[in-house]
Design an enzyme around this catalytic site. Structure first.
Site, mmCIF file in Angstrom:
data_model
loop_
_atom_site.group_PDB
_atom_site.id
_atom_site.type_symbol
_atom_site.label_atom_id
_atom_site.label_comp_id
_atom_site.label_asym_id
_atom_site.label_seq_id
_atom_site.Cartn_x
_atom_site.Cartn_y
_atom_site.Cartn_z
ATOM 1 N N LYS A 185 0.824 -1.206 0.000
ATOM 2 C CA LYS A 185 0.000 0.000 0.000
ATOM 3 C C LYS A 185 0.863 1.264 0.000
ATOM 4 O O LYS A 185 2.065 1.207 0.239
ATOM 5 C CB LYS A 185 -0.956 -0.015 1.192
ATOM 6 C CG LYS A 185 -1.880 -1.240 1.212
ATOM 7 C CD LYS A 185 -2.946 -1.223 0.121
ATOM 8 C CE LYS A 185 -3.498 -2.579 -0.236
ATOM 9 N NZ LYS A 185 -4.420 -3.155 0.726
HETATM 10 C C1 LIG Z 1 -5.440 -4.252 1.046
HETATM 11 C C2 LIG Z 1 -6.903 -4.104 1.036
HETATM 12 C C3 LIG Z 1 -7.714 -4.510 2.103
HETATM 13 C C4 LIG Z 1 -7.195 -5.322 3.276
HETATM 14 O O1 LIG Z 1 -6.162 -4.779 3.941
HETATM 15 P P1 LIG Z 1 -5.133 -5.752 4.734
HETATM 16 O O2 LIG Z 1 -4.285 -4.775 5.471
HETATM 17 O O3 LIG Z 1 -4.390 -6.514 3.705
HETATM 18 O O4 LIG Z 1 -5.925 -6.614 5.619
HETATM 19 C C5 LIG Z 1 -9.067 -4.245 2.057
HETATM 20 N N1 LIG Z 1 -9.616 -3.631 0.995
HETATM 21 C C6 LIG Z 1 -8.887 -3.246 -0.064
HETATM 22 C C7 LIG Z 1 -9.548 -2.549 -1.181
HETATM 23 C C8 LIG Z 1 -7.518 -3.488 -0.088
HETATM 24 O O5 LIG Z 1 -6.805 -3.126 -1.153
#
Ligand SMILES: *Cc1c(COP(=O)(O)O)cnc(C)c1O
Length: 382
Positions: A185
């Site tokens: 991210k």
């Molecule tokens: C990455 C992501 C999540 C989940 O986040 P994690 O930290 O991996 O649990 C939820 N929704 C979207 C759209 C994502 O890209």
């Protein structure tokens, strides 16, 4: 690990992150504590909101939103299928039903407010929207829809930390905003996440549920507070570590500069890919500074064999991805909820044609040029 010339993502960490982690290790306090509190305060201040709760990951953030809103058996939650499966899974695990709605178009890959409106029933308890690739969903229309039906709007803002748009700061317009700091991210702590909520009472409930709804925290006990606690709800352990929060503080401070570097790559892509025959570049008409640019998505011409294009790009050392296989077509969801092909025409057309190109803050002009050249070479003949 493959030896990519240009990977799809790469987290950016340097000496400041290493020093921040070392400082936590020297402090002898590894679980949630003062560094986390400070990260929460800085995050809230950056967003311009009254508070924020740091959690162990983005899925935990969404689960806490669902639990704090009391969503359970018999309830329905409207959400896009073109998203990561987290929101659908947490709603299902709470005993409720995810109701998948379509996206707006091949240009706007976010939840379509009109289709969401069509799927509202007396059992609808919330709407979840997702800011695809860091681009704002139509929050103005979605917030109005939610308000008209007296139901909360949850923003899955996993792609968009601290992102200012004409609708407002993403994650702060609806009732609850959920963020992910997973390694891929824009703000990356390995695993991590954050929740914000418009109502301070709701945020307090989220904070309690993050830690078993204990009335006295481990930190309070360490400070000499009461050693006996009560439990006034059914919570979980979704606390982040101080290590993750220390990384988060450094990454948050560096976010504006990192976002500018992403924007430069996006400008380059938009300029040098637009003339490819049959290409669609979603969101390309929006000003570049109004998005977090977590992903750079293109749509291949209808009927293209995507796997073949991906193979060619792999041969050139360029990693690509698909965001996302739609949730309503996963085996578990078909079997549990009877969803299937034909339910969401726009989502299904887009997901078959979508390709994500490398995008991360550490990409330089040479990397971007390499990707452009490889994509132009690999592109299907008209
Ligand atoms: C990455 C992501 C999540 C989940 O986040 P994690 O930290 O991996 O649990 C939820 N929704 C979207 C759209 C994502 O890209």
């Amino acid at each position: 690990m493959n030896d990519w010339k240009v990977p799809l993502y790469r987290p950016e960490t340097g000496p400041a992150e290493a020093e921040a982690v070392a400082e936590v290790l020297r402090s002898n306090w590894l679980s949630t504590g003062p560094v986390t509190q400070d990260f929460e305060a800085r995050y809230a201040e950056t967003l311009g909101v009254h508070g924020a709760v740091a959690v162990s990951n983005g899925t935990a953030a969404l689960h806490l939103a669902v639990l704090a809103l009391g969503i359970g058996p018999g309830d329905e939650v409207i959400m896009p299928s073109l998203s990561f499966v987290s929101a659908a899974a947490t709603v299902t695990l709470a005993g409720a039903t995810p109701v998948f709605a379509d996206i707006t178009s091949g240009d706007d890959l976010c939840l379509d407010p009109a289709d969401a409106a069509r799927r509202i029933t007396p059992r609808t308890k919330a709407i979840v929207t997702m800011h695809y690739g860091g681009h704002a969903a139509d929050l103005t229309a979605l917030a109005e829809l939610a308000r008209a039906h007296g139901i909360p709007l949850i923003e899955d803002s996993a792609h968009a930390p601290a992102t200012r748009t004409p609708h407002g700061v993403l994650g702060t317009v609806g009732d609850i905003g959920c963020y992910s700091f997973f390694a891929t991210k824009n703000l990356a702590t390995g695993e991590g996440g954050m929740v914000v909520a418009r109502d301070p009472g709701l945020l307090a409930r989220i904070r309690a549920l993050r830690s078993h709804a204990l009335t006295v925290s481990a930190q309070d006990r360490h400070r000499g507070g009461p050693s006996v606690y009560d439990v006034d709800g059914f919570g979980l352990n979704y606390r982040p570590t101080e290590i993750s929060s220390a990384l988060g503080r450094v990454q948050l401070a560096g976010l504006p500069a990192a976002q500018e570097r992403r924007q430069a790559v996006v400008r380059h892509y938009r300029e040098h890919l637009a003339d490819l025959p049959g290409i669609t570049v979603p969101f390309a008409g929006r000003p570049v500074q109004e998005s977090a640019h977590h992903l750079f998505a293109v749509l291949l011409p209808d009927g293209t064999n995507r796997a073949e294009i991906q193979e060619r790009l792999k041969g050139a050392g360029i990693q690509t991805g698909v965001h996302y296989p739609p949730s309503h077509l996963f085996t578990a969801y078909r079997e549990r909820f009877g969803t299937g092909r034909g339910d969401l025409p726009v989502t299904e057309r887009v997901t078959d044609a979508q390709l994500s190109l490398p995008l991360y803050a550490g990409m330089d002009a040479d990397d971007a040029a390499l990707v452009v050249e490889a994509v132009r070479q690999a592109w299907p003949a008209p």
